[in-house]
Design a protein around this motif. Structure first.
Motif, PDB file in Angstrom:
ATOM      1  N   ILE A 243      -1.734 -19.353 -18.696  1.00 30.20           N
ATOM      2  CA  ILE A 243      -1.784 -18.190 -19.544  1.00 30.20           C
ATOM      3  C   ILE A 243      -2.311 -17.041 -18.954  1.00 30.20           C
TER       4      ILE A 243
ATOM      5  N   LYS B 199      -4.348 -12.782 -33.626  1.00 29.19           N
ATOM      6  CA  LYS B 199      -2.992 -13.028 -33.396  1.00 29.19           C
ATOM      7  C   LYS B 199      -2.453 -14.316 -33.704  1.00 29.19           C
ATOM      8  N   PHE B 200      -3.314 -15.081 -32.752  1.00 30.10           N
ATOM      9  CA  PHE B 200      -2.954 -16.794 -32.937  1.00 30.10           C
ATOM     10  C   PHE B 200      -3.621 -17.473 -33.767  1.00 30.10           C
TER      11      PHE B 200
ATOM     12  N   LEU C 247      -3.996 -11.528 -21.029  1.00 26.91           N
ATOM     13  CA  LEU C 247      -5.038 -11.993 -20.441  1.00 26.91           C
ATOM     14  C   LEU C 247      -5.073 -11.731 -18.870  1.00 26.91           C
TER      15      LEU C 247
ATOM     16  N   THR D 149       3.868  -9.348 -24.705  1.00 23.60           N
ATOM     17  CA  THR D 149       4.551  -9.428 -23.383  1.00 23.60           C
ATOM     18  C   THR D 149       4.199 -10.409 -22.609  1.00 23.60           C
ATOM     19  N   GLY D 150       2.684 -10.750 -22.495  1.00 24.18           N
ATOM     20  CA  GLY D 150       2.189 -12.025 -21.807  1.00 24.18           C
ATOM     21  C   GLY D 150       1.284 -11.102 -20.524  1.00 24.18           C
TER      22      GLY D 150
ATOM     23  N   ARG E 175       3.731 -16.734 -21.207  1.00 24.69           N
ATOM     24  CA  ARG E 175       3.569 -16.555 -22.686  1.00 24.69           C
ATOM     25  C   ARG E 175       3.917 -18.508 -23.173  1.00 24.69           C
ATOM     26  N   LEU E 176       3.420 -18.696 -24.446  1.00 25.35           N
ATOM     27  CA  LEU E 176       3.603 -20.027 -24.840  1.00 25.35           C
ATOM     28  C   LEU E 176       4.737 -19.927 -25.843  1.00 25.35           C
TER      29      LEU E 176
ATOM     30  N   ASN F 180      -5.996 -11.255 -29.468  1.00 25.54           N
ATOM     31  CA  ASN F 180      -5.336 -12.474 -29.501  1.00 25.54           C
ATOM     32  C   ASN F 180      -6.073 -13.697 -30.467  1.00 25.54           C
TER      33      ASN F 180
ATOM     34  N   ASP G 230     -12.696 -18.411 -31.234  1.00 23.79           N
ATOM     35  CA  ASP G 230     -11.781 -18.376 -32.563  1.00 23.79           C
ATOM     36  C   ASP G 230     -11.736 -19.613 -33.186  1.00 23.79           C
TER      37      ASP G 230
ATOM     38  N   ILE H  69      -4.551 -24.052 -27.653  1.00 23.17           N
ATOM     39  CA  ILE H  69      -3.811 -23.922 -26.168  1.00 23.17           C
ATOM     40  C   ILE H  69      -3.745 -25.268 -25.831  1.00 23.17           C
TER      41      ILE H  69
HETATM   42  P1  ADP Z   1       0.464 -11.979 -25.305  1.00 20.63           P
HETATM   43  O1  ADP Z   1      -0.525 -12.056 -26.192  1.00 20.63           O
HETATM   44  O2  ADP Z   1       0.907 -10.827 -25.136  1.00 20.63           O
HETATM   45  O3  ADP Z   1       1.167 -13.201 -25.474  1.00 20.63           O
HETATM   46  P2  ADP Z   1      -1.340 -13.076 -23.487  1.00 20.63           P
HETATM   47  O4  ADP Z   1      -1.554 -12.606 -22.057  1.00 20.63           O
HETATM   48  O5  ADP Z   1      -2.737 -12.149 -24.046  1.00 20.63           O
HETATM   49  O6  ADP Z   1      -0.163 -12.213 -23.924  1.00 20.63           O
HETATM   50  O7  ADP Z   1      -1.590 -14.360 -23.802  1.00 20.63           O
HETATM   51  C1  ADP Z   1      -0.782 -15.181 -23.058  1.00 20.63           C
HETATM   52  C2  ADP Z   1      -0.489 -16.538 -23.868  1.00 20.63           C
HETATM   53  O8  ADP Z   1      -1.608 -16.939 -24.128  1.00 20.63           O
HETATM   54  C3  ADP Z   1      -0.240 -16.115 -25.448  1.00 20.63           C
HETATM   55  O9  ADP Z   1       0.977 -16.017 -25.271  1.00 20.63           O
HETATM   56  C4  ADP Z   1      -0.510 -17.241 -26.018  1.00 20.63           C
HETATM   57  O10 ADP Z   1       0.365 -18.223 -25.811  1.00 20.63           O
HETATM   58  C5  ADP Z   1      -1.956 -17.577 -25.372  1.00 20.63           C
HETATM   59  N1  ADP Z   1      -3.149 -17.266 -25.982  1.00 20.63           N
HETATM   60  C6  ADP Z   1      -3.876 -16.204 -25.679  1.00 20.63           C
HETATM   61  N2  ADP Z   1      -4.852 -16.061 -26.599  1.00 20.63           N
HETATM   62  C7  ADP Z   1      -4.859 -16.954 -27.349  1.00 20.63           C
HETATM   63  C8  ADP Z   1      -5.638 -17.710 -28.462  1.00 20.63           C
HETATM   64  N3  ADP Z   1      -6.740 -16.884 -28.849  1.00 20.63           N
HETATM   65  N4  ADP Z   1      -5.251 -18.663 -29.189  1.00 20.63           N
HETATM   66  C9  ADP Z   1      -4.238 -19.166 -28.911  1.00 20.63           C
HETATM   67  N5  ADP Z   1      -3.438 -18.958 -27.656  1.00 20.63           N
HETATM   68  C10 ADP Z   1      -3.840 -17.850 -27.074  1.00 20.63           C
END
Ligand code: ADP
Length: 693
Positions: free
Chosen positions: A634, A594-595, A654, A650-651, A640-641, A591, A621, A626
């Motif tokens: 989350i 990715k973000f 976390l 897929t959400g 998911r956002l 994550n 990071d 968020i």
């Molecule tokens: P996914 O990654 O599959 O969307 P997660 O449960 O891992 O599902 O994360 C849920 C949501 O939390 C993500 O869609 C994102 O919006 C937010 N998120 C998680 N990790 C981060 C991060 N490191 N920085 C920003 N947003 C995050």
């Protein structure tokens, strides 16, 4: 022959021959007359002489008696220094008898009385110096004063004497004498009096109470150190001042009124001059203001010292400022304690061996009595249920001995026969001067009922949760088969679609296939989520640094492609399910990369610290961050956002991490600021609970 007899015979022969100038023997008559006259004169002379002798004897006798019975010692010596007289008082003073002294010289006798401390100098020296001192006094003073001399008597006792020389002449011979007085007792008394004076002075000076003494006119003669401390004035500043002036100058603003001088003068007038005044018998409270402005609350007690001229006055002043403060604090605290007890919903009771000495209104309520007074003297044990008697008595014994006891639940029987559960805790206290036990009793009947209900509810919830999880697991398992069928058949149909088929049909089939695939992913995610508990492995020592290395290995391609920098602090070894720890770190690191923010290479830092029996890990990071309102959301499964085409996923990640951490007895949360990165925290117990292992 004695001298007096010889003289009488001479007298007789003289008279026979006739006295010179007498008439001639022829004239016998005349001669006879003359003789008669002479005889008469002779008789008179004789009588006179006898009178003189008697008077002399009387004088001598008086002198003897005086000499013998005088308290002062008298020693007389002749011109050769040989002692001729030594009276009984001398025997008493020197412990030397008359027989031992008479016939010896003064230096000889004196040498028997040399004090120890002068012996080293030689007895002779000492005797000479004493005699010199006395002689000097004789020559320098017309009326010789007494010379003080310490002596050591032959029996070893120490004495202080004073002596005075005198001298007289008898028939041309010079005699010297000394009057000696034993002043040992007087000296001791003087010393004692000096010591007493010193002691009294020390006592007054070292007294913690301020003390002041005056003369008969009320002028200050003594002002001790405590007075100086209390008033800020020195003794030099007040000695000689009339006491009322001093008092008026130090009276507090709240003191005796507008004219303190008149006020205090009146009191002192009565003290000094009115014999019937009883003021000095009272203890009065007053206020004194020190030179620095501090007002002291004092207690004053005056006393009178009667003298020939009237009264000297003494005053003992005790600073009771602290005492007053404590008294007020005590009253306040007592008031607080009393209201607290009276208003307490808990029953508070003081007992001695079960006999109630005090009870608050709540206790009366507990006992169904109309007033607490009505239960005083009753035996508290009579309302305790037989099952709780033994434990109540044991705890009461311990409380009485001052042994700390834990809250104890006991059952008591109400007046209507119903049973009530109370939780009680006692402590030993002093009540009305005797040891007693104070107990606080709380009616926990309702709480016990709710606790029982809660326990049943929790057990029920656990069971239904487990049922639900099992159901979901079975359902997802059973769902997978038809979903796979839907995907497979839709793809088969797509493959058999001839080119003349409408594009709509093709599109529908593609949608069915894509949604089917997604459904399949969701179902397998859900299964993975459910498997956190059902498929978890026992906890074992897990090196988190090693876990991080394995994770980075797995994410190697991702790291390279995104040009991410991943750093870490030393990580601990924890008790955990190793494969689940890999899942946690993998999700968080993936994550974090990715973000990422557009155009900014991801920088991630992993660290750990220990806090209150827990390991706290953090993954920080520099990504998109968020929004605040989503910090909780989350972590919910499939939340998911962003749309999937912005950030794939897929959400599940976390939610899975949180479930894993919670299985280990820890918790998980996030802190973030939009556009400035996020930090994900999770904790793991240093010693995880047995049940979760
Ligand atoms: P996914 O990654 O599959 O969307 P997660 O449960 O891992 O599902 O994360 C849920 C949501 O939390 C993500 O869609 C994102 O919006 C937010 N998120 C998680 N990790 C981060 C991060 N490191 N920085 C920003 N947003 C995050």
């Amino acid at each position: 022959m004695s001298g007096s007899r010889k003289r009488r015979e001479e007298d007789r022969s003289d008279s026979a021959a006739g006295p010179p100038g007498s008439p001639p023997s022829g004239d016998l008559k005349a001669e006879n007359e003359a003789l008669k006259k002479e005889i008469t004169a002779l008789k008179e002379r004789l009588a006179e002489r006898e009178r003189c002798e008697a008077s002399l004897k009387e004088c001598d006798e008086k002198y003897r008696i005086l000499f013998q019975s005088l308290d002062d010692g008298i020693v007389i010596n002749d011109s050769g220094g040989v002692i001729t007289e030594w009276n009984p008082a001398m025997e008493g003073i020197f412990g030397i008898t008359k027989e031992q002294a008479v016939g010896h010289t003064i230096p000889e006798i004196s040498s028997l009385c040399t004090p120890c401390d002068t012996r080293s100098r030689g007895e002779e020296d000492w005797v000479r110096s004493v005699i010199d001192r006395m002689d000097r006094q004789v020559s320098s003073q017309p009326r010789f004063p007494f010379v003080e001399i310490p002596i050591m008597r032959p029996d070893g006792t120490f004495r202080i004497i004073e002596a005075r020389n005198f001298s007289f002449k008898v028939r041309g011979d010079t005699f010297d004498g000394r009057i000696v007085r034993d002043i040992t007792g007087r000296k001791k008394a003087e010393e004692l009096s000096r010591e007493n004076k010193e002691e009294l002075n020390n006592l007054i000076e070292s007294s913690g109470d301020a003390i002041l003494l005056t003369d008969e006119e009320g002028r200050i003669t003594k002002f001790n150190k405590a007075q100086e401390r209390l008033t800020g004035l020195t003794a030099d500043q007040v000695l000689g001042l009339p006491a009322w002036e001093f008092q008026a100058s130090r009276s507090s603003p709240k003191g005796p009124g507008l004219d303190p001088l008149t006020w205090y003068k009146e009191i002192w007038d009565r003290l000094l001059h009115d014999e019937n005044d009883q003021f000095y018998r009272q203890i009065v409270e007053d206020e004194i203001q020190s030179t620095s402005g501090v007002v002291h609350h004092v207690q004053v007690r005056a006393f009178r010292i009667p003298t020939r001229k009237g009264f000297r006055i003494g005053a003992i002043v005790r600073d009771i400022t602290e005492l007053k403060r404590t008294e007020v604090a005590l009253l306040e605290s007592e008031e607080k304690y009393r209201t607290l007890i009276e208003m307490s919903p808990d029953a508070i009771v003081i007992h001695d061996g079960g006999i109630i000495l005090y009870a608050n209104p709540a206790t009366a309520h507990l006992f169904h009595a109309s007033h607490p007074e009505n239960i005083i003297g009753r035996d508290a044990f009579t309302i305790i249920h037989p099952d709780s008697q033994a434990i109540s008595k044991t705890v009461a014994e311990k409380d009485k001995e001052g042994i700390s006891t834990l809250p104890t639940e006991i059952q008591v029987i109400r007046k209507d026969g119903t049973i009530m559960t109370v939780e009680g805790r006692g402590r030993r206290i002093q009540y009305q001067g005797k040891p007693a036990v104070e107990v606080i009793l709380r009616d926990v009947t309702e709480r016990k009922k709710s606790e029982q209900q809660l326990r049943e509810y929790a057990a029920h919830l656990k069971r239904s949760n487990e049922d639900l999880e099992l159901f979901a697991y079975i359902a997802t398992h059973d769902l997978q088969e038809p979903i796979r069928g839907i995907v497979a058949y839709s793809q088969l149909l797509l493959a058999e679609c001839r080119p003349d088929h409408s594009s709509e049909t093709k599109k529908y089939l593609e949608n069915i296939s894509r949604d089917g695939l997604r459904l399949n992913t969701l179902v397998s995610d859900l299964r993975e989520y459910l498997r956190v508990r059902s498929g978890g492995r026992p906890f074992a020592p897990t090196d988190m640094e090693k876990i991080l290395q394995d994770t980075l290995h797995t994410l190697h391609r991702e790291v390279t492609e995104r040009r991410a920098t991943i750093t870490h602090d030393p990580l601990p070894i924890v008790q955990a399910d190793c494969s689940q720890m890999i899942q946690v770190l993998q999700n968080l690191l993936a994550n974090a990369m990715k973000f990422q923010q557009k155009g900014i290479a991801p920088t991630v830092h992993v660290s750990a610290s220990s806090l209150d029996g827990m390991w706290q890990f953090s993954v920080r990071d520099n990504g998109v961050g968020i929004p605040k309102g989503y910090f909780e959301k989350i972590f919910i499964l499939f939340e998911r956002l962003y749309p999937r085409d912005t950030y794939p996923g897929t959400g599940l990640g976390l939610a899975l991490c949180k479930r894993i951490v919670e299985r280990h007895g820890g918790r998980m949360w996030v802190e973030s600021e939009e556009g400035r990165g996020s930090t994900f925290y999770f904790t793991l117990p240093v010693n995880p609970p047995e049940s979760s292992v």
